[in-house]
Design a protein around this motif. Sequence first.
Motif, PDB file in Angstrom:
ATOM      1  N   HIS A 256       0.864  -1.189   0.000  1.00  0.00           N
ATOM      2  CA  HIS A 256       0.000   0.000   0.000  1.00  0.00           C
ATOM      3  C   HIS A 256       0.898   1.234   0.000  1.00  0.00           C
TER       4      HIS A 256
ATOM      5  N   HIS B 148      -7.900   0.698   0.742  1.00  0.00           N
ATOM      6  CA  HIS B 148      -8.810   1.742   0.335  1.00  0.00           C
ATOM      7  C   HIS B 148      -8.221   2.649  -0.763  1.00  0.00           C
TER       8      HIS B 148
ATOM      9  N   TYR C 133     -11.677   3.401  12.841  1.00  0.00           N
ATOM     10  CA  TYR C 133     -10.722   3.389  11.715  1.00  0.00           C
ATOM     11  C   TYR C 133     -11.452   3.021  10.426  1.00  0.00           C
TER      12      TYR C 133
ATOM     13  N   GLU D 211      -0.064   4.557   0.748  1.00  0.00           N
ATOM     14  CA  GLU D 211      -0.336   5.714   1.600  1.00  0.00           C
ATOM     15  C   GLU D 211       0.931   5.985   2.415  1.00  0.00           C
TER      16      GLU D 211
ATOM     17  N   ASP E 144      -3.807  -2.232   5.145  1.00  0.00           N
ATOM     18  CA  ASP E 144      -4.701  -1.548   6.091  1.00  0.00           C
ATOM     19  C   ASP E 144      -5.926  -2.395   6.454  1.00  0.00           C
TER      20      ASP E 144
ATOM     21  N   ASP F  45       1.729   6.729   5.308  1.00  0.00           N
ATOM     22  CA  ASP F  45       1.953   6.185   6.657  1.00  0.00           C
ATOM     23  C   ASP F  45       2.708   4.854   6.590  1.00  0.00           C
TER      24      ASP F  45
HETATM   25 FE   FE2 Z   1      -4.077   3.563   4.008  1.00  0.00          FE
END
Ligand code: FE2
Length: 385
Positions: A76, A142, A191, A78, A161, A80
């Motif tokens: 993923h 997502h 979340y 993202e 996630d 983070d």
């Molecule tokens: Fe994410």
Amino acid sequence: MRLTERIRYVGVDDMRTDLFERQWPLPYGVSYNAYLVVDEKVALIDTAAAGFEDELLSNIKNEIGDKKIDYLVVNHMEPDHSALQKVILDEYPDCEIVTNAKAATMIEGYYGITDGIKVVKEGETLPLGGVSLRFHMIPMVHWPETMVTWCEEEKTLFSGDAFGTFKAVDKNVTDTKSGIFEDYKAEMTRYYACIVGKYGAPVQAALKKLNGLEIKRICSTHGPVWENSIPEVIALYNKLSLYEANPGVCLAYGTMYGNTEKAALALAEAIRSRGIPCAVHDLTTENYSFALRDVFNYDTLILGSPTYNNGIFPPVRQLMEAVVDRLVKGRKFFAFGSFTWAAASVKSLNELATAAGFEILSEGMPFKQGYSDDKFDASGLASLV
Ligand SMILES: [Fe+2]
Ligand SMILES: Cc1cc2nc3c(=O)[nH]c(=O)nc-3n(C[C@H](O)[C@H](O)[C@H](O)COP(=O)(O)O)c2cc1C
Ligand SMILES: [Fe+2]
């Protein structure tokens, strides 16, 4: 930390960020989980957020010492989880990134990395020696590039996630202590509601795709490693992604001068006196993510808003827009609120709820100016059980 001989947890707890994605409060922190699969070849699965470079590298060295990392698997993009890709490549220059084509373009777009990327397709495997990793695309859980990594020999799913949760892991890296799932359930739901909530259909598709796997361990990117609560965790995701909810009420309101609040408290008392659970949220003092969580929890949404500029009071509108944006389905709906010269908020809220396909329980309870018991009219709520 050793999950098995081959699988190690090298994630970090973030107890200093106030707002995740600069919008979701983190009262109990959050973890950015990364994992090593240590075999003849060593694979690192995902990294962590910016600011945690030293901790991530030191966790890695504690597990593998001077051994090299051969592959960085990117599930993923993202930031983070992707922010420390360059840090890993600087430390381990021979490390090859393993990811799908969509993520590869994002790696270039975010970090300018174009070389040393091995692009994998749905179902492709990467042998590490004794074990191998297999990749399955779960688009829009997502983001479009999201995938999971499955280790057949260890029956371990590195899920990105998916199945993640707010609330740092502290010492509870695995859910071995009883009650851990219950401890995390509210933050896991929050979340999901905040971040994954719009993508119920892609989550359903992902659950179907992963259905045949005999999973012993779910290693997500946030929160505990699930070993003992796998059925509960999957059931919660299934329920949330179907927008199924428990009987009960999420009652959220905004107020400037306290009149709508008085009505909110009177309604909550009347609902609770009938034994119906009713979670109350003041949207003017509390971040709306907590109410959004309870919109996913409960089958009835009651919103209170004063009329404001011939419309909905902004904090209430923010929640309602978040609900609509997440394609929440199948809720019962009731609105109320104070106005001074021309009622508009209840009507506007009812229109938004109608457009969302909610069942409007009644015209609602708009009331003029101050609240008093003679203005109480919850007849629309009679059908709640
Ligand atoms: Fe994410
Ligand atoms: C900036 C502002 C705009 C308002 N716009 C309207 C309006 O368009 N129509 C109306 O009937 N009342 C309007 N009001 C009056 C509020 O609806 C009224 O003060 C209400 O009693 C506030 O409820 P509360 O005590 O729950 O905050 C407005 C008030 C403010 C401060
Ligand atoms: Fe994440």
